[in-house]
Motif scaffolding. Structure first.
Motif, mmCIF file in Angstrom:
data_model
loop_
_atom_site.group_PDB
_atom_site.id
_atom_site.type_symbol
_atom_site.label_atom_id
_atom_site.label_comp_id
_atom_site.label_asym_id
_atom_site.label_seq_id
_atom_site.Cartn_x
_atom_site.Cartn_y
_atom_site.Cartn_z
ATOM 1 N N LEU A 1 30.655 2.063 -5.427
ATOM 2 C CA LEU A 1 30.558 3.237 -4.562
ATOM 3 C C LEU A 1 29.354 3.066 -3.632
ATOM 4 O O LEU A 1 28.230 2.908 -4.090
ATOM 5 N N ILE A 2 29.590 3.061 -2.312
ATOM 6 C CA ILE A 2 28.509 2.905 -1.341
ATOM 7 C C ILE A 2 28.299 4.223 -0.598
ATOM 8 O O ILE A 2 29.261 4.852 -0.146
ATOM 9 N N TYR A 3 27.050 4.630 -0.469
ATOM 10 C CA TYR A 3 26.747 5.888 0.218
ATOM 11 C C TYR A 3 25.396 5.774 0.913
ATOM 12 O O TYR A 3 24.628 4.843 0.690
ATOM 13 N N ASP A 4 25.141 6.734 1.784
ATOM 14 C CA ASP A 4 23.898 6.744 2.558
ATOM 15 C C ASP A 4 22.713 7.132 1.685
ATOM 16 O O ASP A 4 22.831 7.960 0.783
ATOM 17 N N PHE A 5 21.572 6.536 1.973
ATOM 18 C CA PHE A 5 20.318 6.801 1.249
ATOM 19 C C PHE A 5 19.869 8.241 1.427
ATOM 20 O O PHE A 5 19.236 8.826 0.547
ATOM 21 N N ARG A 6 20.222 8.839 2.569
ATOM 22 C CA ARG A 6 19.798 10.209 2.878
ATOM 23 C C ARG A 6 20.700 11.230 2.191
ATOM 24 O O ARG A 6 21.903 11.056 2.120
ATOM 25 N N VAL A 7 20.112 12.336 1.736
ATOM 26 C CA VAL A 7 20.853 13.324 0.962
ATOM 27 C C VAL A 7 21.649 14.292 1.832
ATOM 28 O O VAL A 7 22.744 14.705 1.465
ATOM 29 N N TYR A 42 11.605 11.241 1.965
ATOM 30 C CA TYR A 42 11.624 11.525 0.525
ATOM 31 C C TYR A 42 12.899 12.242 0.105
ATOM 32 O O TYR A 42 13.278 12.239 -1.051
ATOM 33 N N HIS A 43 13.564 12.903 1.039
ATOM 34 C CA HIS A 43 14.794 13.629 0.740
ATOM 35 C C HIS A 43 15.938 12.621 0.682
ATOM 36 O O HIS A 43 16.736 12.500 1.603
ATOM 37 N N SER A 44 15.987 11.861 -0.409
ATOM 38 C CA SER A 44 16.906 10.732 -0.480
ATOM 39 C C SER A 44 17.488 10.564 -1.884
ATOM 40 O O SER A 44 17.032 11.179 -2.848
ATOM 41 N N ILE A 45 18.503 9.702 -1.990
ATOM 42 C CA ILE A 45 19.173 9.449 -3.266
ATOM 43 C C ILE A 45 18.547 8.220 -3.921
ATOM 44 O O ILE A 45 18.735 7.088 -3.467
ATOM 45 N N LEU A 46 17.808 8.445 -4.974
ATOM 46 C CA LEU A 46 17.043 7.373 -5.606
ATOM 47 C C LEU A 46 17.675 6.863 -6.901
ATOM 48 O O LEU A 46 17.239 5.860 -7.462
ATOM 49 N N LYS A 47 18.675 7.557 -7.404
ATOM 50 C CA LYS A 47 19.352 7.145 -8.632
ATOM 51 C C LYS A 47 20.574 6.291 -8.275
ATOM 52 O O LYS A 47 21.689 6.787 -8.159
ATOM 53 N N SER A 48 20.327 5.007 -8.078
ATOM 54 C CA SER A 48 21.407 4.082 -7.728
ATOM 55 C C SER A 48 21.177 2.749 -8.432
ATOM 56 O O SER A 48 20.066 2.460 -8.884
ATOM 57 N N ASP A 49 22.241 1.964 -8.508
ATOM 58 C CA ASP A 49 22.118 0.638 -9.142
ATOM 59 C C ASP A 49 21.470 -0.357 -8.190
ATOM 60 O O ASP A 49 20.708 -1.229 -8.615
#
Length: 296
Positions: A1-7, A42-49
């Protein structure tokens, strides 16, 4: 699953799918750091593989800033710049000014009185220096995508030896566009950069794009707008934004800090004295692009 770093919703429409992916342990989640300046948010998705970034420098920033293990950060080529190609064109005396600030549809007039005003007034300021010193330089203006300028465009249209790239402006104000529309738009943007002798911005990504074409790029670091509220004065806010500070810290950076320096740069460009200014472009390429063979 690929998604943007920004939330935020503008960049990730399907956050429900992203959040529910935790229930599928075998599914690998990849967070794509789309742009260089996203590394600073800082408003980003940090829980990724895994995390995809442009270069070694951005990998270091992501690791130090967000405490992401280095082994999870992968370096990939920024595919959004695939459209940038060198074109052999006749030399000209056109300066490309790319606006750096945007507005909302909701209150465009109010927004225009904020940092969009810095762009507009700086264009008029540069135009005046060229006029007073009788320099043989023309100005092409690329308005910020999706911005809703109102009276500002009318102001600029009155200036001689200045043209506005209304194609890209009108393109981003369309409600719908297909792949071919986007492809043609990027081809026109590539031509616009190729057909300019130098690029000026307040710190836009366009500087990095134009550096790939070995164009002299300039980072404007002062404003001619005098604000009553000290909080919103350029030197108290915009000047200190972290990603802009990073760009200005690049070795041999072409930072213009005042009118005197602006005048010198414009005079040099009118005489086609480019050599010393190209060092900044070389250093930008080294920082933001991982593999030289992919540059063109």
């Amino acid at each position: 699953l690929i998604y943007d770093f920004r939330v935020n919703d503008q960049h990730n429409y399907s956050k429900r799918i992203i959040y529910s992916s935790k229930f599928y342990p075998k599914l690998k989640r990849i967070s794509w750091v789309y742009s260089w300046d996203n590394s600073f948010i800082y408003h980003s998705i940090l829980k990724s593989d895994y995390f995809l970034v442009w270069s070694k420098k951005l990998k270091k920033i992501l690791h130090e800033r967000h405490r992401i293990p280095e082994k999870k950060i992968l370096i990939n080529y920024p595919i959004q710049f695939e459209y940038i190609k060198k074109i052999n064109l006749k030399k000209n005396n056109t300066l490309l000014f790319c606006c750096s600030y945007g507005s909302s549809k909701k209150d465009a007039e109010k927004d225009t009185n904020l940092y969009i005003k810095d762009d507009i007034e700086m264009i008029k300021h540069i135009h005046n220096i060229i006029k007073v010193n009788k320099l043989k330089i023309k100005i092409k203006v690329r308005l910020y995508p999706s911005t809703h300028y109102v009276e500002s465009v009318k102001e600029l249209k009155k200036l001689k030896n200045l043209k506005i790239d209304l194609k890209s402006y009108n393109f981003f104000n369309k409600k719908k566009f297909n792949y071919n529309n986007i492809k043609n738009h990027l081809a026109e943007k590539n031509y616009l950069m190729n057909n300019s002798m130098a690029i000026f911005t307040f710190g836009s990504t366009v500087n990095i794009e134009a550096a790939r074409l070995d164009k002299p790029v300039f980072h404007i670091d002062y404003s001619t707008v005098n604000r009553k509220n000290n909080l919103y004065k350029y030197e108290n806010f915009q000047k200190n934004i972290e990603d802009y500070v990073f760009l200005k810290s690049v070795k041999k950076s072409n930072v213009i800090k005042n009118e005197k320096e602006m005048k010198k740069v414009l005079i040099d460009l009118s005489k086609r004295k480019f050599k010393n200014y190209l060092k900044y472009s070389e250093n930008l390429k080294k920082i933001f692009f991982y593999n030289k063979k992919f540059l063109y």
